[in-house]
Scaffold this motif. Structure first.
Motif, PDB file in Angstrom:
ATOM      1  N   GLY A  54      74.709  73.821  92.583  1.00  0.00           N
ATOM      2  CA  GLY A  54      73.545  73.526  92.325  1.00  0.00           C
ATOM      3  C   GLY A  54      74.646  74.125  90.767  1.00  0.00           C
ATOM      4  O   GLY A  54      73.761  74.466  89.780  1.00  0.00           O
ATOM      5  N   SER A 103      64.928  77.436 100.853  1.00  0.00           N
ATOM      6  CA  SER A 103      64.231  77.939  99.721  1.00  0.00           C
ATOM      7  C   SER A 103      64.322  78.791  98.914  1.00  0.00           C
ATOM      8  O   SER A 103      64.210  78.660  98.154  1.00  0.00           O
ATOM      9  CB  SER A 103      62.752  78.107 100.471  1.00  0.00           C
ATOM     10  N   ASP A 160      67.262  77.760  96.556  1.00  0.00           N
ATOM     11  CA  ASP A 160      67.257  76.326  95.704  1.00  0.00           C
ATOM     12  C   ASP A 160      66.129  77.443  94.291  1.00  0.00           C
ATOM     13  O   ASP A 160      65.915  77.227  93.409  1.00  0.00           O
ATOM     14  CB  ASP A 160      65.759  75.471  95.982  1.00  0.00           C
ATOM     15  N   ARG A 161      65.224  78.413  94.983  1.00  0.00           N
ATOM     16  CA  ARG A 161      65.116  79.205  93.861  1.00  0.00           C
ATOM     17  C   ARG A 161      65.399  79.886  93.364  1.00  0.00           C
ATOM     18  O   ARG A 161      65.042  80.653  91.567  1.00  0.00           O
ATOM     19  CB  ARG A 161      63.674  80.232  94.494  1.00  0.00           C
ATOM     20  N   GLU A 203      66.847  77.921  90.587  1.00  0.00           N
ATOM     21  CA  GLU A 203      65.877  77.071  89.980  1.00  0.00           C
ATOM     22  C   GLU A 203      65.848  77.674  88.679  1.00  0.00           C
ATOM     23  O   GLU A 203      65.507  77.904  87.487  1.00  0.00           O
ATOM     24  CB  GLU A 203      64.783  77.027  89.989  1.00  0.00           C
ATOM     25  N   GLY A 204      66.013  79.240  88.775  1.00  0.00           N
ATOM     26  CA  GLY A 204      65.543  80.898  87.996  1.00  0.00           C
ATOM     27  C   GLY A 204      66.758  80.438  87.423  1.00  0.00           C
ATOM     28  O   GLY A 204      66.550  80.552  86.155  1.00  0.00           O
ATOM     29  N   ALA A 244      68.901  78.355  86.433  1.00  0.00           N
ATOM     30  CA  ALA A 244      68.202  77.005  85.062  1.00  0.00           C
ATOM     31  C   ALA A 244      67.660  77.045  84.205  1.00  0.00           C
ATOM     32  O   ALA A 244      67.330  77.279  82.707  1.00  0.00           O
ATOM     33  CB  ALA A 244      67.902  75.754  86.077  1.00  0.00           C
ATOM     34  N   ALA A 245      66.817  78.325  84.758  1.00  0.00           N
ATOM     35  CA  ALA A 245      65.738  78.249  83.798  1.00  0.00           C
ATOM     36  C   ALA A 245      66.073  79.323  82.360  1.00  0.00           C
ATOM     37  O   ALA A 245      65.950  80.181  81.274  1.00  0.00           O
ATOM     38  CB  ALA A 245      64.279  79.226  84.163  1.00  0.00           C
TER      39      ALA A 245
END
Length: 414
Positions: free
Chosen positions: A324, A400, A403-404, A407-408, A410-411
């Protein structure tokens, strides 16, 4: 090996907060069983150690249980288990004990990969007695600490080599056994910082060749304290300053004052939790007795099965995380060694690591930033004293959580 992360997570009340915790290298979350053990000893009948009455017997049992549990964890002898407030405190203590026999012309070896707690005590001890410090570098491009680099600075004047079993900053695991062979060939002692290592790899102190090995139970689900491991016969040769009425027995001669019995019980509980991580770890009794021998299906056997399962679990999550991260812009990973723990250090083009930590925290994801006391390593990597963002996996980390985190990130990076 079966690894039910949902079952394991259910044993940690703190995870009900909703935070994804990637701060394990600084200290893991604590399972309910450890808190219960601490509370039980602290609130039950408790006195100083002895054999008269239940309160004295409970204190004695807490100490005995702690030494047996830690001996199982590190594959050592119960009489070689020394409790301390922290690994740093223990290293300072032993740097003072050992340096009494050193003087001008003697040499100590430290590395730039190590946490400062396995650097500064030795540097300062050498300064106090006029000994010389030899530094060993690591390759900042690969993160590797070569055995040959350690061997190159050894001589007949070398008295002690201090090295980490795993970098708390970038996860590198040097070949400690090979380093130990070179150190012992030179007639020196090897002091191994196993604090980060023990959270991910099951220690075998004799197999590693460590003369001294430190670890911190709060890095592997336990309470805040430190442990030093050594051969009892080696400890017998070391005479620390102590109070006159205090026992001269090993290992008690190194443990000053009344021990925190409740914390010792918490350490025992943490080792028991670790031994039950894998469902393939057959339930059974503990080590036979103070002779350090083990029966079939002993706690050591269960620890072997559990760490095997834990390793597989963490390696799978690390691969998911690294894949990722590779898709995100401007991310530099500094954890590159061929053998390393599932701990990643990252920096970000155009973003301070501390700002990324704050952005992640807004989504209840904790991934701290800094040099984490691995000051020499951070500077050698060219990251100065600021370091980077550290992501550490733990037994309770699940997909999870990963993944969190991704995602954090990426933002925060867009």
């Amino acid at each position: 090996m079966a690894y039910d992360v949902a079952r394991i997570r259910s044993e940690f009340p703190s995870l009900e907060s909703g935070w994804a915790q990637f701060d394990g290298p600084g200290g893991t979350q604590t399972p309910r069983a450890v808190g219960d053990a601490v509370a039980s000893v602290l609130t039950g009948p408790l006195s100083n150690r002895g054999t008269i009455g239940v309160s004295e017997e409970r204190a004695e049992a807490a100490v005995h249980g702690f030494r047996l549990a830690m001996a199982d964890l590190v594959n050592g002898h119960p009489r070689g288990i020394v409790h301390g407030r922290s690994a740093t405190q223990l290293t300072y203590d032993f740097s003072r004990h050992l340096s009494r026999a050193w003087g001008p012309g003697d040499e100590l070896v430290v590395t730039r990969l190590d946490h400062d707690s396995n650097v500064r005590p030795w540097v300062q001890a050498a300064e106090h007695v006029g000994a010389t410090v030899r530094w060993v570098d690591f390759d900042p491009e690969t993160g590797e600490l070569a055995t040959e680099a350690v061997a190159a600075v050894l001589s007949e004047r070398t008295r002690l080599v201090a090295v980490t079993a795993a970098s708390n900053l970038i996860g590198t695991m040097p070949d400690v056994a090979a380093i130990a062979a070179a150190v012992h060939d030179a007639g020196a002692l090897l002091y191994v910082d196993g604090v980060h290592y023990t959270a991910h790899e099951l220690p075998d102190v004799a197999g590693l060749g460590a003369d001294f090995f430190t670890c911190s139970p709060y890095k592997f689900l336990g309470p805040h304290c430190g442990v030093l491991v050594a051969r009892p016969e080696l400890l017998e040769t070391i005479a620390p300053d102590k109070l006159l009425p205090a026992t001269n027995a090993v290992p008690e001669r190194f443990e000053f004052g009344t021990l925190p019995y409740e914390l010792l019980a918490g350490v025992t509980a943490a080792v028991d939790v670790l031994s039950g991580l894998s469902e393939a770890a057959a339930p059974s009794g503990e080590a036979d007795a103070a002779d350090g021998t083990h029966a079939a299906h002993s706690r050591r056997d269960r620890l072997v099965a559990s760490y095997t399962a834990l390793h597989e679990h963490e390696e799978g999550l690390r691969a998911r995380l690294e894949e990722g991260l590779a898709d995100l812009p401007g991310v530099t990973l500094w954890s590159r060694a061929s053998r390393r723990t599932p701990t990643l250090l990252a920096t970000f083009t155009g973003h301070a690591a501390s700002d990324i930590t704050k952005a992640l925290a807004a989504g209840k994801v904790l991934a701290p930033s800094g040099n984490f006391y691995a000051l020499e390593a951070s500077r050698r990597l060219g990251l100065g004293d600021d370091g980077g963002l550290r992501v550490g996996l733990a037994p309770y980390t699940d997909e999870s959580d990963v993944d969190r985190l991704l995602e954090g990130l990426a933002a925060a990076l867009t």
